[in-house]
Write a protein that holds these residues in place. Structure first.
Motif, PDB file in Angstrom:
ATOM      1  N   VAL A  99       0.889  -1.178   0.000  1.00  0.00           N
ATOM      2  CA  VAL A  99       0.000   0.000   0.000  1.00  0.00           C
ATOM      3  C   VAL A  99       0.917   1.213   0.000  1.00  0.00           C
ATOM      4  O   VAL A  99       1.336   1.687   1.059  1.00  0.00           O
ATOM      5  CB  VAL A  99      -0.912   0.071   1.245  1.00  0.00           C
ATOM      6  CG1 VAL A  99      -1.916   1.218   1.113  1.00  0.00           C
ATOM      7  CG2 VAL A  99      -1.661  -1.233   1.470  1.00  0.00           C
ATOM      8  N   GLY A 156       5.561   6.369  10.663  1.00  0.00           N
ATOM      9  CA  GLY A 156       4.486   5.681   9.955  1.00  0.00           C
ATOM     10  C   GLY A 156       3.522   5.070  10.942  1.00  0.00           C
ATOM     11  O   GLY A 156       3.621   5.283  12.160  1.00  0.00           O
ATOM     12  N   THR A 157       2.584   4.290  10.415  1.00  0.00           N
ATOM     13  CA  THR A 157       1.577   3.686  11.282  1.00  0.00           C
ATOM     14  C   THR A 157       2.195   2.663  12.231  1.00  0.00           C
ATOM     15  O   THR A 157       1.667   2.428  13.317  1.00  0.00           O
ATOM     16  CB  THR A 157       0.454   3.084  10.425  1.00  0.00           C
ATOM     17  OG1 THR A 157      -0.235   4.160   9.797  1.00  0.00           O
ATOM     18  CG2 THR A 157      -0.544   2.296  11.247  1.00  0.00           C
ATOM     19  N   SER A 158       3.314   2.053  11.851  1.00  0.00           N
ATOM     20  CA  SER A 158       3.976   1.128  12.782  1.00  0.00           C
ATOM     21  C   SER A 158       4.316   1.864  14.069  1.00  0.00           C
ATOM     22  O   SER A 158       4.046   1.373  15.172  1.00  0.00           O
ATOM     23  CB  SER A 158       5.251   0.554  12.159  1.00  0.00           C
ATOM     24  OG  SER A 158       4.962  -0.092  10.951  1.00  0.00           O
ATOM     25  N   ASN A 161       1.005   2.921  15.863  1.00  0.00           N
ATOM     26  CA  ASN A 161       0.397   1.812  16.618  1.00  0.00           C
ATOM     27  C   ASN A 161       1.126   1.603  17.946  1.00  0.00           C
ATOM     28  O   ASN A 161       0.505   1.368  18.981  1.00  0.00           O
ATOM     29  CB  ASN A 161       0.446   0.515  15.791  1.00  0.00           C
ATOM     30  CG  ASN A 161      -0.640   0.455  14.718  1.00  0.00           C
ATOM     31  OD1 ASN A 161      -1.670   1.132  14.817  1.00  0.00           O
ATOM     32  ND2 ASN A 161      -0.418  -0.348  13.699  1.00  0.00           N
ATOM     33  N   HIS A 196      -2.409  -5.892  10.800  1.00  0.00           N
ATOM     34  CA  HIS A 196      -1.032  -5.715  10.320  1.00  0.00           C
ATOM     35  C   HIS A 196      -0.045  -6.198  11.392  1.00  0.00           C
ATOM     36  O   HIS A 196      -0.306  -6.062  12.585  1.00  0.00           O
ATOM     37  CB  HIS A 196      -0.818  -4.224  10.042  1.00  0.00           C
ATOM     38  CG  HIS A 196       0.433  -3.907   9.295  1.00  0.00           C
ATOM     39  ND1 HIS A 196       1.613  -3.596   9.927  1.00  0.00           N
ATOM     40  CD2 HIS A 196       0.682  -3.843   7.964  1.00  0.00           C
ATOM     41  CE1 HIS A 196       2.539  -3.337   9.009  1.00  0.00           C
ATOM     42  NE2 HIS A 196       2.007  -3.487   7.816  1.00  0.00           N
ATOM     43  N   SER A 198       2.519  -4.914  12.452  1.00  0.00           N
ATOM     44  CA  SER A 198       3.058  -3.861  13.328  1.00  0.00           C
ATOM     45  C   SER A 198       2.313  -3.813  14.663  1.00  0.00           C
ATOM     46  O   SER A 198       2.842  -3.322  15.657  1.00  0.00           O
ATOM     47  CB  SER A 198       2.987  -2.496  12.641  1.00  0.00           C
ATOM     48  OG  SER A 198       1.660  -2.181  12.297  1.00  0.00           O
ATOM     49  N   GLY A 251      -9.533  -0.770   7.198  1.00  0.00           N
ATOM     50  CA  GLY A 251      -8.767  -1.124   5.998  1.00  0.00           C
ATOM     51  C   GLY A 251      -7.634  -2.070   6.350  1.00  0.00           C
ATOM     52  O   GLY A 251      -6.568  -1.624   6.758  1.00  0.00           O
ATOM     53  N   VAL A 253      -4.592  -4.685   5.634  1.00  0.00           N
ATOM     54  CA  VAL A 253      -3.546  -4.589   4.626  1.00  0.00           C
ATOM     55  C   VAL A 253      -3.769  -5.595   3.495  1.00  0.00           C
ATOM     56  O   VAL A 253      -3.479  -5.297   2.339  1.00  0.00           O
ATOM     57  CB  VAL A 253      -2.163  -4.720   5.292  1.00  0.00           C
ATOM     58  CG1 VAL A 253      -1.978  -6.088   5.924  1.00  0.00           C
ATOM     59  CG2 VAL A 253      -1.051  -4.421   4.306  1.00  0.00           C
ATOM     60  N   ASP A 278      -6.436   0.912  13.799  1.00  0.00           N
ATOM     61  CA  ASP A 278      -5.375   0.959  12.801  1.00  0.00           C
ATOM     62  C   ASP A 278      -6.040   1.317  11.475  1.00  0.00           C
ATOM     63  O   ASP A 278      -6.676   0.485  10.838  1.00  0.00           O
ATOM     64  CB  ASP A 278      -4.646  -0.387  12.703  1.00  0.00           C
ATOM     65  CG  ASP A 278      -3.561  -0.356  11.620  1.00  0.00           C
ATOM     66  OD1 ASP A 278      -3.534   0.604  10.819  1.00  0.00           O
ATOM     67  OD2 ASP A 278      -2.735  -1.286  11.572  1.00  0.00           O
ATOM     68  N   ALA A 280      -4.253   2.760   8.875  1.00  0.00           N
ATOM     69  CA  ALA A 280      -3.036   3.168   8.162  1.00  0.00           C
ATOM     70  C   ALA A 280      -3.355   3.881   6.848  1.00  0.00           C
ATOM     71  O   ALA A 280      -2.960   5.014   6.633  1.00  0.00           O
ATOM     72  CB  ALA A 280      -2.137   1.969   7.923  1.00  0.00           C
ATOM     73  N   PHE A 281      -4.104   3.202   5.977  1.00  0.00           N
ATOM     74  CA  PHE A 281      -4.550   3.929   4.786  1.00  0.00           C
ATOM     75  C   PHE A 281      -6.020   4.294   4.899  1.00  0.00           C
ATOM     76  O   PHE A 281      -6.430   5.399   4.575  1.00  0.00           O
ATOM     77  CB  PHE A 281      -4.241   3.143   3.499  1.00  0.00           C
ATOM     78  CG  PHE A 281      -4.972   1.839   3.370  1.00  0.00           C
ATOM     79  CD1 PHE A 281      -6.172   1.777   2.692  1.00  0.00           C
ATOM     80  CD2 PHE A 281      -4.468   0.684   3.944  1.00  0.00           C
ATOM     81  CE1 PHE A 281      -6.851   0.568   2.579  1.00  0.00           C
ATOM     82  CE2 PHE A 281      -5.144  -0.527   3.827  1.00  0.00           C
ATOM     83  CZ  PHE A 281      -6.340  -0.580   3.148  1.00  0.00           C
ATOM     84  N   ASP A 307      -1.569   6.994   8.112  1.00  0.00           N
ATOM     85  CA  ASP A 307      -0.471   7.566   7.333  1.00  0.00           C
ATOM     86  C   ASP A 307      -0.998   8.595   6.347  1.00  0.00           C
ATOM     87  O   ASP A 307      -1.980   8.340   5.656  1.00  0.00           O
ATOM     88  CB  ASP A 307       0.216   6.461   6.510  1.00  0.00           C
ATOM     89  CG  ASP A 307       1.050   5.531   7.366  1.00  0.00           C
ATOM     90  OD1 ASP A 307       1.690   6.006   8.314  1.00  0.00           O
ATOM     91  OD2 ASP A 307       1.074   4.322   7.059  1.00  0.00           O
ATOM     92  N   HIS A 309       1.106   9.299   4.060  1.00  0.00           N
ATOM     93  CA  HIS A 309       1.900   8.921   2.883  1.00  0.00           C
ATOM     94  C   HIS A 309       1.267   7.808   2.045  1.00  0.00           C
ATOM     95  O   HIS A 309       1.835   7.410   1.046  1.00  0.00           O
ATOM     96  CB  HIS A 309       3.349   8.575   3.268  1.00  0.00           C
ATOM     97  CG  HIS A 309       3.513   7.501   4.307  1.00  0.00           C
ATOM     98  ND1 HIS A 309       4.373   7.645   5.375  1.00  0.00           N
ATOM     99  CD2 HIS A 309       2.965   6.280   4.449  1.00  0.00           C
ATOM    100  CE1 HIS A 309       4.331   6.541   6.126  1.00  0.00           C
ATOM    101  NE2 HIS A 309       3.496   5.709   5.576  1.00  0.00           N
ATOM    102  N   LYS A 310       0.128   7.293   2.449  1.00  0.00           N
ATOM    103  CA  LYS A 310      -0.563   6.288   1.627  1.00  0.00           C
ATOM    104  C   LYS A 310      -1.668   6.991   0.835  1.00  0.00           C
ATOM    105  O   LYS A 310      -1.382   7.682  -0.120  1.00  0.00           O
ATOM    106  CB  LYS A 310      -1.061   5.152   2.520  1.00  0.00           C
ATOM    107  CG  LYS A 310       0.104   4.313   3.083  1.00  0.00           C
ATOM    108  CD  LYS A 310      -0.360   3.213   4.017  1.00  0.00           C
ATOM    109  CE  LYS A 310       0.809   2.310   4.406  1.00  0.00           C
ATOM    110  NZ  LYS A 310       0.416   1.348   5.455  1.00  0.00           N
TER     111      LYS A 310
HETATM  112  C1  LIG Z   1       0.948   0.165   5.956  1.00  0.00           C
HETATM  113  C2  LIG Z   1       0.211  -0.342   7.114  1.00  0.00           C
HETATM  114  C3  LIG Z   1       0.762  -0.334   8.400  1.00  0.00           C
HETATM  115  C4  LIG Z   1       2.178   0.085   8.650  1.00  0.00           C
HETATM  116  O1  LIG Z   1       2.340   1.445   8.352  1.00  0.00           O
HETATM  117  P1  LIG Z   1       3.773   2.061   8.041  1.00  0.00           P
HETATM  118  O2  LIG Z   1       3.480   3.457   7.650  1.00  0.00           O
HETATM  119  O3  LIG Z   1       4.324   1.237   6.909  1.00  0.00           O
HETATM  120  O4  LIG Z   1       4.590   1.931   9.272  1.00  0.00           O
HETATM  121  C5  LIG Z   1      -0.021  -0.734   9.457  1.00  0.00           C
HETATM  122  N1  LIG Z   1      -1.284  -1.157   9.260  1.00  0.00           N
HETATM  123  C6  LIG Z   1      -1.850  -1.211   8.042  1.00  0.00           C
HETATM  124  C7  LIG Z   1      -3.264  -1.654   7.906  1.00  0.00           C
HETATM  125  C8  LIG Z   1      -1.113  -0.810   6.916  1.00  0.00           C
HETATM  126  O5  LIG Z   1      -1.682  -0.837   5.698  1.00  0.00           O
END
Ligand SMILES: *Cc1c(COP(=O)(O)O)cnc(C)c1O
Length: 494
Positions: A99, A156-158, A161, A196, A198, A251, A253, A278, A280-281, A307, A309-310
């Motif tokens: 993603v 990032g989302t890692s 989280n 995810h 993370s 959403g 991954v 979570d 992330a996107f 994020d 950035h996604k």
């Molecule tokens: C991409 C993603 C992450 C991790 O995010 P990063 O920005 O890569 O650290 C966590 N959870 C989900 C659902 C993701 O798609």
């Protein structure tokens, strides 16, 4: 041993400074670099999505530490010929792997301005902090969080989280956990089997152990089974463990599934445990009016990780965490150090600082590219980009359903489409097709495992992607599949 450099002219300051001696010449070079990278974006469709890096290029990255200056123009040339063509390719409209966001020229320029300013947004009395707080406020508004909610830019989302787990841990055990650690206190958290990795890593880094994240089964649409969640919590309580945290997915991954966030939130409230999302996107689907109802319940979360950035199309990296109880966030991270003393005026005014709200001290000005992006395009247009990628995903789904050689591997909820080329030995063949596609430069999906079987996975994230790119993906998949599977060997509807 490194020989000490003899620097001539320290007294005059001319040689010691790293600024250009000839600003005119430097400016001309800078403009060439800017032009080249803009041209790269303008003409990105003419390039392959990705290509393998040739050995001759790799060789150049095994050089010794340069002792002497290399001309900037020469470095720029190397960038153009040896780095730029061999990046992952997520700026390209035919990139569908993992993603990854596409980035924008506006975001790039803002990043350049931020680098030029070189603000350290750890703290201090400076407007860049207010830019970050402005974005926090915008996100508070978008997600319906109350005044006093906290937020922070992270990688990032890692990282986001992890921040959420740490704040939830401090709530469950008291902020004493910061000095005493968690030893012996058996906290357990919950997330769906589709969460995810993370999330588990956050439990690891928080000292709770990855096994303390219970992976709850999912339904046929890959959403958390809320009944199973309740049972798992009850079983853990009976075993004398301490449930403290549940993460819902906005959403996933693998397939883009969205958990029933309202139901997960209700369980969390009834059980008196932290409700994290979570997203992330997916969280930024809030920007798209036709998608935001899918996220109903997210406004009750204790924390949201996502994020920019996604789906937000901001250049890497720009992760973000929003926390309902901003004061608790500060108690979780702030420390007192003599060199970080605050004052009522001067540079040390303006507390609290971002370094009180997370684990980073020095940090870049990530907020600027987000502040530029949200304004230069406007939230509505970004929302249309997001819903546009979902429309393309539905189009891809239809195209797959039309082709007897292809089959869907999972429901299409948002912007992710998992599918297979039907054939014998399908796991091996589908992974090979994905690699063939990447190597062809025509399209770059990735793969995942759905229900124990390999699938080709197309995540449509990039604002540049159009129908023709989806058509190319389908056409190229059929070509690669036909080349891999002898004619007549595939079977329809087995
Ligand atoms: C991409 C993603 C992450 C991790 O995010 P990063 O920005 O890569 O650290 C966590 N959870 C989900 C659902 C993701 O798609």
């Amino acid at each position: 041993m490194v020989a000490p450099l003899k620097v001539a002219g320290i007294e005059s300051g001319v040689e010691a400074s790293l600024d250009p001696r000839d600003w005119e010449e430097f400016r001309a070079q800078a403009h060439r670099m800017l032009d080249d990278i803009l041209t790269y974006t303008e003409r990105i469709r003419e390039r392959p999505v990705w290509r393998e890096s040739p050995e001759a290029v790799l060789e150049g990255f095994r050089e010794e530490l340069p002792r002497r200056p290399v001309e900037l123009a020469a470095l720029h040339e190397r960038f153009l010929h040896e780095i730029l063509p061999y990046a992952v390719g997520n700026a390209h409209p035919g990139f569908f792997g993992w993603v990854h966001g596409g980035g924008t020229p506006v975001g790039m320029l803002a990043e350049m301005l931020a680098a030029g300013l070189n603000a350290n947004v750890a703290g201090r009395n400076q407007v860049p902090l207010l830019v970050e707080r402005q974005v926090v406020e915008w996100m508070r508004e978008l997600f319906g969080f109350p005044h006093g909610a906290g937020g922070l830019f992270v990688t990032g989302t890692s990282a986001a989280n992890l921040m959420a787990v740490l704040v939830a841990r401090a709530l469950a055990l008291g902020t004493d956990v910061r000095s005493e650690g968690v030893s012996g206190k058996r906290l357990v958290g919950y997330a769906s089997a589709a969460a995810h990795e993370s999330m588990a890593r956050a439990m690891d880094v928080a000292g709770l152990g990855m096994r303390a994240l219970r992976r709850i089964p999912v339904d046929e649409a890959f959403r958390i089974d809320v009944g199973a969640l309740k049972e798992a919590i009850a079983a853990d309580r009976r075993a004398g463990l301490r449930p403290f945290f549940v993460a819902g997915n906005a959403g996933t991954v693998d397939t883009g599934a969205v958990d029933d966030l309202a139901a997960v939130g209700q369980v969390a409230r009834r059980e008196n445990i932290w409700f994290h999302v979570d997203g992330a996107f997916g969280a930024l689907a809030m920007l798209a009016p036709e998608l935001s109802p899918k996220l109903a319940g997210i406004e009750r979360a204790d924390s949201i990780a996502f994020d920019f950035h996604k789906w937000g199309q901001v250049p890497y990296d720009a992760g973000f965490v929003l926390i309902r109880d901003g004061a608790l966030q500060e108690r979780t991270f702030a420390t007192e150090a003599g060199y970080l003393r605050r004052e009522g005026r001067g540079l040390a005014a303006g507390s609290p600082w971002p370094c009180d709200l997370g684990f980073d001290q020095s940090r870049g000005f990530r907020a600027l590219k987000v502040w530029f992006t949200l304004q230069a395009y406007g939230a509505e247009r970004l929302g249309r980009v997001i819903s546009g990628t979902c429309e393309l995903a539905r189009y891809l789904k239809e195209r797959i359903e039309e082709e007897p050689e292809l089959e869907l591997a999972a429901p299409v909820e948002l912007n992710i489409v998992c599918f297979r080329y039907r054939c014998e030995d399908s796991d091996v063949v589908n992974r090979e097709i994905a690699v063939d596609l990447q190597e062809s430069g025509m399209a770059a999906p990735s793969t995942t495992v759905i229900g124990g079987r390999a699938a080709i996975r197309a995540a449509i994230v990039n604002h540049r992607t159009r129908k023709e790119d989806i058509d190319r993906l389908v056409r190229a998949t059929l070509e690669m599949g036909a080349a891999r599977v002898p004619r007549g060997a595939w079977y329809a509807g087995a």
